[in-house]
Design a protein around this motif. Structure first.
Motif, PDB file in Angstrom:
ATOM      1  N   ALA A  57      14.419  39.926  48.841  1.00 43.33           N
ATOM      2  CA  ALA A  57      14.640  41.063  48.249  1.00 43.33           C
ATOM      3  C   ALA A  57      14.348  40.956  46.688  1.00 43.33           C
ATOM      4  CB  ALA A  57      15.882  42.133  48.154  1.00 43.33           C
ATOM      5  N   ARG A  58      14.745  39.886  46.240  1.00 48.40           N
ATOM      6  CA  ARG A  58      14.424  39.397  44.941  1.00 48.40           C
ATOM      7  C   ARG A  58      12.984  39.280  44.594  1.00 48.40           C
ATOM      8  NH1 ARG A  58      17.606  37.950  40.833  1.00 48.40           N
ATOM      9  NH2 ARG A  58      16.942  36.619  39.212  1.00 48.40           N
ATOM     10  N   GLU A  59      12.394  38.672  45.554  1.00 49.96           N
ATOM     11  CA  GLU A  59      10.955  38.151  45.424  1.00 49.96           C
ATOM     12  C   GLU A  59      10.193  39.601  45.534  1.00 49.96           C
ATOM     13  OE1 GLU A  59      10.361  33.926  47.565  1.00 49.96           O
ATOM     14  OE2 GLU A  59      10.737  35.406  49.118  1.00 49.96           O
ATOM     15  N   VAL A  60      10.610  40.654  46.323  1.00 46.23           N
ATOM     16  CA  VAL A  60       9.956  41.768  46.348  1.00 46.23           C
ATOM     17  C   VAL A  60      10.074  42.534  44.903  1.00 46.23           C
ATOM     18  CG1 VAL A  60       9.739  44.189  47.379  1.00 46.23           C
ATOM     19  CG2 VAL A  60       9.962  42.184  48.831  1.00 46.23           C
ATOM     20  N   THR A  61      11.369  42.647  44.630  1.00 48.99           N
ATOM     21  CA  THR A  61      11.624  43.251  43.299  1.00 48.99           C
ATOM     22  C   THR A  61      10.715  42.552  41.925  1.00 48.99           C
ATOM     23  OG1 THR A  61      13.625  44.174  44.069  1.00 48.99           O
ATOM     24  CG2 THR A  61      13.364  43.786  41.655  1.00 48.99           C
ATOM     25  N   LEU A  62      10.843  41.100  42.004  1.00 53.31           N
ATOM     26  CA  LEU A  62      10.354  40.423  40.692  1.00 53.31           C
ATOM     27  C   LEU A  62       9.098  39.887  40.850  1.00 53.31           C
ATOM     28  CD1 LEU A  62      13.804  38.770  39.754  1.00 53.31           C
ATOM     29  CD2 LEU A  62      12.870  40.785  38.703  1.00 53.31           C
ATOM     30  N   GLY A  63       8.647  39.472  42.066  1.00 54.96           N
ATOM     31  CA  GLY A  63       7.173  38.900  42.299  1.00 54.96           C
ATOM     32  C   GLY A  63       7.383  37.487  41.831  1.00 54.96           C
ATOM     33  N   ASP A  64       6.469  37.158  41.200  1.00 51.15           N
ATOM     34  CA  ASP A  64       6.264  35.823  40.891  1.00 51.15           C
ATOM     35  C   ASP A  64       7.477  35.097  39.893  1.00 51.15           C
ATOM     36  OD1 ASP A  64       4.126  35.412  42.175  1.00 51.15           O
ATOM     37  OD2 ASP A  64       2.595  35.729  40.262  1.00 51.15           O
ATOM     38  N   ASP A  65       8.173  36.349  39.197  1.00 55.87           N
ATOM     39  CA  ASP A  65       9.335  36.056  38.389  1.00 55.87           C
ATOM     40  C   ASP A  65      10.520  35.601  39.154  1.00 55.87           C
ATOM     41  OD1 ASP A  65       7.962  36.452  36.165  1.00 55.87           O
ATOM     42  OD2 ASP A  65       8.478  38.653  35.958  1.00 55.87           O
ATOM     43  N   ALA A  66      10.459  35.761  40.449  1.00 51.45           N
ATOM     44  CA  ALA A  66      11.509  35.275  41.062  1.00 51.45           C
ATOM     45  C   ALA A  66      11.729  33.795  41.369  1.00 51.45           C
ATOM     46  CB  ALA A  66      11.664  36.004  42.554  1.00 51.45           C
ATOM     47  N   THR A  67      10.798  33.088  40.845  1.00 50.97           N
ATOM     48  CA  THR A  67      10.476  31.628  41.005  1.00 50.97           C
ATOM     49  C   THR A  67      11.441  30.810  39.971  1.00 50.97           C
ATOM     50  OG1 THR A  67       8.496  31.390  39.676  1.00 50.97           O
ATOM     51  CG2 THR A  67       8.170  31.763  42.112  1.00 50.97           C
ATOM     52  N   GLU A  68      12.148  31.669  39.030  1.00 48.87           N
ATOM     53  CA  GLU A  68      13.280  30.791  38.265  1.00 48.87           C
ATOM     54  C   GLU A  68      14.323  30.348  38.948  1.00 48.87           C
ATOM     55  OE1 GLU A  68      15.969  34.483  38.618  1.00 48.87           O
ATOM     56  OE2 GLU A  68      13.730  33.782  38.942  1.00 48.87           O
ATOM     57  N   LEU A  69      14.671  30.746  40.416  1.00 49.94           N
ATOM     58  CA  LEU A  69      15.390  30.049  41.265  1.00 49.94           C
ATOM     59  C   LEU A  69      14.676  29.416  42.587  1.00 49.94           C
ATOM     60  CD1 LEU A  69      18.325  32.752  41.500  1.00 49.94           C
ATOM     61  CD2 LEU A  69      18.307  30.784  40.128  1.00 49.94           C
ATOM     62  N   SER A  70      15.357  28.482  43.047  1.00 50.53           N
ATOM     63  CA  SER A  70      14.759  27.992  44.233  1.00 50.53           C
ATOM     64  C   SER A  70      15.766  28.434  45.367  1.00 50.53           C
ATOM     65  CB  SER A  70      14.238  26.536  43.888  1.00 50.53           C
ATOM     66  OG  SER A  70      13.971  25.865  45.201  1.00 50.53           O
ATOM     67  N   PHE A  71      15.183  28.359  46.687  1.00 50.25           N
ATOM     68  CA  PHE A  71      16.073  28.826  47.687  1.00 50.25           C
ATOM     69  C   PHE A  71      15.837  27.856  48.874  1.00 50.25           C
ATOM     70  CE2 PHE A  71      16.967  31.250  51.370  1.00 50.25           C
ATOM     71  CZ  PHE A  71      18.409  31.422  51.344  1.00 50.25           C
TER      72      PHE A  71
END
Length: 218
Positions: A57-71
């Motif tokens: 859901a974070r990737e959908v909401t933030l797009g490329d900005d979600a990459t500040e975390l790795s999963f």
């Protein structure tokens, strides 16, 4: 780089474990190390996959900005290997563990530099926390009890805080209040730090992350 591993563990379900793991990861990523942004990885060892759903859901909401975390995901003894691998590239690795299963949780506890144990301030939750603390003690890992969903000015909260300290394990100075915003933010793949950064809840999680960093630095 040799990162620090924080495992969030609690065998009792409904303790807010996954919400705490996500919020800690974001808070740690927002607190710089030597002037540079901290690198943080999340490792989900819970078969329910709630943390993974949050990250998607974070990737959908933030797009490329979600990459500040790795999963990453892992199970059983694979968690120990994966956590150590991630710690070579990240400043912090935050592990979410499954409830009820000591077999699945033990490797994540063993590999941790610190185990954060969320506990709600009620007698039932306190009783149910004992097996988790016994497992942590057997592994010889440092732990910190985190009072979660605390009611402000509640006599029961104060009473339970005293009882928690009597368990023989340190309790965090910072308590997390019973705030709807913590859970509400998770549905969008975010945290309270992002949906309401000036709130009391955001200040609480920031203070807790700083407290954990302080302990890990000793």
């Amino acid at each position: 780089m040799s990162g620090r591993i924080i495992t969030v563990a609690q065998q009792k379900g409904g303790s807010g474990k996954t919400t705490l793991a996500a919020h800690l990861a974001v808070a740690l990523s927002l607190q710089p190390i030597l002037g540079a942004k901290a690198r943080v990885a999340l490792l989900d060892c819970d078969p329910q996959g709630s943390l993974g759903e949050w990250f998607e859901a974070r990737e959908v909401t933030l797009g490329d900005d979600a990459t500040e975390l790795s999963f990453r995901t892992a199970s059983g003894w694979g968690a120990r290997r994966e956590a150590r691998s991630l710690a070579r590239d990240y400043n912090f690795v935050v592990i979410d563990t499954p409830p009820k299963s000591d077999v699945e949780s033990r490797p994540a506890i063993e590999v941790a530099d610190l185990v954060a144990v969320p506990v709600q301030p009620t007698p039932i939750d306190l009783w149910a926390t004992r097996p988790t603390l016994e497992m942590i003690s057997k592994e010889g890992t440092s732990c910190l009890l985190v009072i979660n969903r605390a009611q402000s000015r509640s006599a029961l909260t104060q009473e339970m805080a005293t009882a928690i300290e009597a368990l023989g394990h340190p309790a965090a100075r910072t308590r997390l209040g019973n705030r709807v915003g913590f859970a509400a933010s998770m549905g969008r793949g975010l945290t309270l730090l992002e949906t309401d950064p000036g709130s009391k809840g955001a200040a609480e999680i920031e203070a807790l992350a700083a407290e954990l960093r302080e302990l890990l630095a000793r």
